[in-house]
Design a protein around this motif. Structure first.
Motif, mmCIF file in Angstrom:
data_model
loop_
_atom_site.group_PDB
_atom_site.id
_atom_site.type_symbol
_atom_site.label_atom_id
_atom_site.label_comp_id
_atom_site.label_asym_id
_atom_site.label_seq_id
_atom_site.Cartn_x
_atom_site.Cartn_y
_atom_site.Cartn_z
ATOM 1 N N ASP A 129 -41.054 -8.143 -6.459
ATOM 2 C CA ASP A 129 -40.455 -9.444 -6.153
ATOM 3 C C ASP A 129 -39.110 -9.208 -5.476
ATOM 4 O O ASP A 129 -38.150 -8.765 -6.107
ATOM 5 C CB ASP A 129 -40.278 -10.236 -7.453
ATOM 6 N N ASP A 130 -39.055 -9.502 -4.176
ATOM 7 C CA ASP A 130 -37.823 -9.221 -3.430
ATOM 8 C C ASP A 130 -36.673 -10.116 -3.871
ATOM 9 O O ASP A 130 -35.512 -9.699 -3.873
ATOM 10 C CB ASP A 130 -38.063 -9.377 -1.922
ATOM 11 N N ALA A 131 -36.982 -11.347 -4.291
ATOM 12 C CA ALA A 131 -35.907 -12.274 -4.665
ATOM 13 C C ALA A 131 -35.209 -11.823 -5.944
ATOM 14 O O ALA A 131 -33.968 -11.782 -6.011
ATOM 15 C CB ALA A 131 -36.465 -13.681 -4.832
ATOM 16 N N SER A 132 -35.980 -11.457 -6.967
ATOM 17 C CA SER A 132 -35.351 -11.082 -8.241
ATOM 18 C C SER A 132 -34.631 -9.749 -8.138
ATOM 19 O O SER A 132 -33.571 -9.556 -8.748
ATOM 20 C CB SER A 132 -36.398 -11.034 -9.358
ATOM 21 N N ILE A 133 -35.168 -8.796 -7.354
ATOM 22 C CA ILE A 133 -34.476 -7.506 -7.230
ATOM 23 C C ILE A 133 -33.197 -7.672 -6.417
ATOM 24 O O ILE A 133 -32.209 -6.967 -6.654
ATOM 25 C CB ILE A 133 -35.387 -6.415 -6.624
ATOM 26 N N ALA A 134 -33.181 -8.610 -5.467
ATOM 27 C CA ALA A 134 -31.949 -8.882 -4.715
ATOM 28 C C ALA A 134 -30.872 -9.445 -5.650
ATOM 29 O O ALA A 134 -29.692 -9.073 -5.559
ATOM 30 C CB ALA A 134 -32.223 -9.860 -3.578
ATOM 31 N N GLU A 135 -31.286 -10.329 -6.550
ATOM 32 C CA GLU A 135 -30.334 -10.875 -7.524
ATOM 33 C C GLU A 135 -29.854 -9.786 -8.476
ATOM 34 O O GLU A 135 -28.675 -9.735 -8.844
ATOM 35 C CB GLU A 135 -30.988 -12.013 -8.311
ATOM 36 N N LEU A 136 -30.772 -8.897 -8.902
ATOM 37 C CA LEU A 136 -30.376 -7.814 -9.809
ATOM 38 C C LEU A 136 -29.396 -6.868 -9.118
ATOM 39 O O LEU A 136 -28.440 -6.380 -9.737
ATOM 40 C CB LEU A 136 -31.614 -7.049 -10.274
ATOM 41 N N LYS A 137 -29.614 -6.618 -7.842
ATOM 42 C CA LYS A 137 -28.693 -5.767 -7.076
ATOM 43 C C LYS A 137 -27.311 -6.405 -7.010
ATOM 44 O O LYS A 137 -26.284 -5.720 -7.113
ATOM 45 C CB LYS A 137 -29.246 -5.540 -5.667
ATOM 46 N N GLN A 138 -27.279 -7.720 -6.847
ATOM 47 C CA GLN A 138 -25.989 -8.410 -6.787
ATOM 48 C C GLN A 138 -25.257 -8.296 -8.125
ATOM 49 O O GLN A 138 -24.032 -8.158 -8.170
ATOM 50 C CB GLN A 138 -26.208 -9.873 -6.413
ATOM 51 N N LEU A 139 -26.010 -8.341 -9.223
ATOM 52 C CA LEU A 139 -25.393 -8.232 -10.547
ATOM 53 C C LEU A 139 -24.921 -6.816 -10.850
ATOM 54 O O LEU A 139 -23.895 -6.623 -11.504
ATOM 55 C CB LEU A 139 -26.397 -8.663 -11.625
ATOM 56 N N MET A 140 -25.662 -5.805 -10.360
ATOM 57 C CA MET A 140 -25.401 -4.424 -10.769
ATOM 58 C C MET A 140 -24.652 -3.605 -9.727
ATOM 59 O O MET A 140 -24.073 -2.569 -10.054
ATOM 60 C CB MET A 140 -26.728 -3.728 -11.101
ATOM 61 N N GLY A 141 -24.681 -4.016 -8.466
ATOM 62 C CA GLY A 141 -24.005 -3.244 -7.429
ATOM 63 C C GLY A 141 -24.636 -1.871 -7.253
ATOM 64 O O GLY A 141 -25.849 -1.697 -7.348
ATOM 65 N N ASP A 142 -23.797 -0.862 -7.043
ATOM 66 C CA ASP A 142 -24.299 0.490 -6.784
ATOM 67 C C ASP A 142 -24.882 1.169 -8.017
ATOM 68 O O ASP A 142 -25.488 2.233 -7.902
ATOM 69 C CB ASP A 142 -23.175 1.361 -6.201
ATOM 70 N N THR A 143 -24.673 0.567 -9.197
ATOM 71 C CA THR A 143 -25.318 1.114 -10.396
ATOM 72 C C THR A 143 -26.840 1.096 -10.227
ATOM 73 O O THR A 143 -27.540 1.956 -10.759
ATOM 74 C CB THR A 143 -24.919 0.303 -11.641
ATOM 75 N N LEU A 144 -27.337 0.123 -9.473
ATOM 76 C CA LEU A 144 -28.764 0.023 -9.175
ATOM 77 C C LEU A 144 -29.020 0.573 -7.783
ATOM 78 O O LEU A 144 -28.406 0.139 -6.805
ATOM 79 C CB LEU A 144 -29.219 -1.436 -9.250
ATOM 80 N N GLN A 145 -29.911 1.545 -7.694
ATOM 81 C CA GLN A 145 -30.348 2.087 -6.408
ATOM 82 C C GLN A 145 -31.827 1.738 -6.233
ATOM 83 O O GLN A 145 -32.684 2.148 -7.020
ATOM 84 C CB GLN A 145 -30.160 3.604 -6.365
ATOM 85 N N ILE A 146 -32.124 0.957 -5.187
ATOM 86 C CA ILE A 146 -33.499 0.536 -4.910
ATOM 87 C C ILE A 146 -34.154 1.575 -4.005
ATOM 88 O O ILE A 146 -33.636 1.880 -2.924
ATOM 89 C CB ILE A 146 -33.527 -0.853 -4.251
ATOM 90 N N VAL A 147 -35.270 2.128 -4.460
ATOM 91 C CA VAL A 147 -35.988 3.169 -3.716
ATOM 92 C C VAL A 147 -37.339 2.603 -3.303
ATOM 93 O O VAL A 147 -38.167 2.258 -4.166
ATOM 94 C CB VAL A 147 -36.186 4.440 -4.569
ATOM 95 N N TYR A 148 -37.560 2.487 -2.002
ATOM 96 C CA TYR A 148 -38.831 1.952 -1.485
ATOM 97 C C TYR A 148 -39.653 3.093 -0.916
ATOM 98 O O TYR A 148 -39.200 3.840 -0.048
ATOM 99 C CB TYR A 148 -38.570 0.910 -0.395
ATOM 100 N N LEU A 149 -40.863 3.253 -1.443
ATOM 101 C CA LEU A 149 -41.765 4.309 -1.000
ATOM 102 C C LEU A 149 -42.751 3.723 0.010
ATOM 103 O O LEU A 149 -43.492 2.785 -0.301
ATOM 104 C CB LEU A 149 -42.507 4.901 -2.197
#
Length: 599
Positions: free
Chosen positions: A271-291
């Protein structure tokens, strides 16, 4: 917000006033107002959905909870907008007329009115009443825009005062103040794996778990846990923002309960919408890896018919799984070798860092003049090869200041790009020739890629740790990036290396007496050093290592002569006196080791 609903267009007077703000404040205000309009759109949709007669009682309850959550976020965003908009006001006199509402309250009403106009226009084709209302709604918006611009003008000029923006809203328990959720201080790093079916998400997460000690979690599991905790029947019916908050809340709980865990992985990001929101909450603590991998490759890997993979893809793409690539911090083309994939994952999970190393000359390492001169010539030669040579260092006894002529080897490490390895081979031959019989050279050649991908032997990991602790190097590139090696990693490496050392020591024990003395002694010291690491003891220097090992539980003190005495006996060819106690100590350690493992 509802798909294709219109953006919020602010009136010209307010827009001009906002342009006078500092860039940071203007950007913050733009983001806050945009999110406020988005939340209002989601509120509209949820309030429509809850009116459906087809909803179960549990679904109605979920919608009501979501409405409460969105209303709380709406009020928080309005207060945040007023914090910036309030700076537009002229301090003025305290007795000027007070307006009834804040600027953000008017903007919020304008957002709702914009949505009402849009929904009414959509319904006008099938609803006569809605069609008649559309002109009146446009008139209301024009009047509201004019009134807001007039208010902005009065506020800026000091002709009007604004009320205190705090709304003091209470949602849920009255003893809990609403606050934006933030990552726990124990939540150091999270890797979120996304991609379409059979792209390698699970394989990658398993590798990071196995090699980096990560705590592996599934997003679905986290949401189900959160739903159970919050009393939600269907967490997927909530807004993307609320889902992200639930995910972060569960991650925080795991991190607080496992404070020694430095890395978490979550999968699968669909879900691109929820992961975008999670990234906004966590900043660089969250690294999104797309395979990423082609459909043909994924079908081949799955071992299932193409239709099955396509069906899974369709479900994931309907949720926005393919759009996660645009949000990702790292996009990995997973159509190559396993080695390439794992190297990239190790760099992401444990990124290298530039380390300030201590540079010394060979003449400051306690080496004989001839050895120091040959070493200096070699260093100058390879330094001339340019940026391809990243580091040159003498490791082991020269770095520890315990090098003994005629006994110690010259353990040399060179970090260089593969393209210049051939030239380094030539320089090593010249180095050996220059050394003659003064010292035996033991070179280790490694590429930067091998290090940053953490393809490390236990010995190499220890050398890197020693360099980062201040052991000298002969040459280092200014931008050299090396993996950081912790003591915990060295202790784990000792567990892996010790069995081979013990096997080698048993083999050496069967060799002819005097000829095996040097290697037998060195393996005895190495085995003791590794055992001490398992006991979290960090000694350097053979004599101190053997003395500390003698105090391990259940091991009788090792009666080994001092290193200087052993080395002199070796050089003089008079090994009988030292060979016996060294051999006895080896036997003693091997017996103790066997008993420890049998227990």
């Amino acid at each position: 917000m509802t798909q294709n609903s219109p953006p919020l267009v602010l009136p010209p007077g307010l827009t001009r006033a906002m342009a006078t703000l500092q860039d940071k404040d203007r950007q913050r205000l733009d983001d806050t107002v945009t999110r406020l309009h988005t939340v209002n759109g989601r509120l509209w949709d949820t309030e429509n959905r809850v009116r459906s007669a087809l909803l179960s009682a549990a679904q109605v309850a979920d919608c009501k909870r979501e409405i409460d959550q969105l209303n709380a976020e709406r009020n928080a965003l309005a207060e945040r907008a007023d914090e910036v908009l309030g700076s537009l006001a002229d301090a003025g006199r305290a007795d000027v007329p007070l307006h009834t509402e804040t600027l953000a309250s008017v903007v919020d009403r304008m957002s709702v009115l914009t949505l009402r106009i849009w929904h009414s226009e959509r319904a006008a084709g099938r609803d006569e009443l809605a069609r008649r209302r559309v002109p009146a709604l446009h008139g209301q918006r024009e009047e509201l825009c004019a009134a807001l611009d007039a208010l902005v003008s009065d506020v800026v000029a000091g002709r009007r005062r604004l009320p205190v923006p705090a709304r003091f809203k209470l949602y849920g328990r009255e003893d809990v103040a609403p606050a934006e959720i933030k990552p726990s201080r124990h939540l150091r790093q999270v890797l979120a794996f996304g991609g379409l079916s059979e792209c390698g998400k699970s394989t990658s997460a398993q590798f990071v778990q196995r090699t980096c000690g990560a705590q592996r979690l599934k997003i679905g599991f986290l949401l189900r846990q959160a739903a159970h905790r919050e009393g939600l029947a269907d967490p997927y019916a909530l807004s993307a923002r609320r889902q992200a908050e639930l995910l972060l809340g569960e991650l925080n709980r795991f991190a607080d309960a496992h404070v020694d865990t430095k890395l978490f992985t979550i999968e699968s990001v669909h879900d691109d919408a929820s992961i975008a929101e999670l990234k906004q909450l966590m900043g660089d603590t969250l690294q999104i890896v797309y395979l990423d991998a082609s459909f043909a490759v994924r079908v081949e890997r799955s071992g299932t018919p193409a239709q099955a993979v396509a069906a899974k893809d369709e479900i994931k793409m309907s949720r926005g799984a393919h759009q996660v690539a645009a949000l990702a911090d790292h996009v990995i083309d997973n159509t190559g070798s396993i080695a390439a994939l794992r190297a990239r994952l190790r760099r992401i999970a444990s990124p290298p860092s530039t380390t300030a190393l201590r540079v010394a000359t060979p003449y400051g390492l306690g080496l004989p003049a001839a050895v120091a001169s040959a070493t200096a010539d070699f260093t100058d030669t390879v330094r001339a090869y340019g940026s391809g040579v990243r580091l040159v260092a003498l490791t082991g006894s020269p770095g520890e200041g315990t090098w003994i002529a005629g006994w110690s080897d010259l353990d040399l490490m060179v970090i260089a790009e593969h393209e210049v390895i051939g030239e380094i081979h030539e320089a090593l031959e010249q180095y050996r020739t220059a050394l003659g019989n003064a010292a035996s050279l033991g070179p280790t050649l490694v590429t930067p890629g091998e290090l940053t991908a953490r393809r490390l032997t236990p010995r190499l990991a220890f050398v890197l740790h020693q360099l980062q602790q201040g052991s000298p190097v002969l040459h280092a590139a200014s931008d050299l990036a090396l993996p950081t090696i912790s003591r915990d990693e060295l202790a784990f490496a000792a567990v892996r290396e010790l069995p081979q050392v013990m096997l080698t020591m048993r083999r050496l024990r069967t060799a002819e007496g005097a000829t095996a003395l040097r290697q037998l002694y060195k393996h005895l010291v190495l085995a003791c050093r590794l055992l001490l690491r398992e006991h979290n003891q960090w000694e350097s220097g053979p004599d101190r290592i053997l003395a500390a090992a003698s105090r391990m539980p259940g091991l009788t003190a090792l009666t080994v002569p001092p290193l200087a005495e052993v080395a002199n006996a070796w050089r003089d060819g008079d090994t009988e006196l030292v060979l016996k106690p060294v051999t006895a100590s080896v036997d003693q350690l091997l017996t103790w080791y066997a008993l420890q493992l049998a227990a």
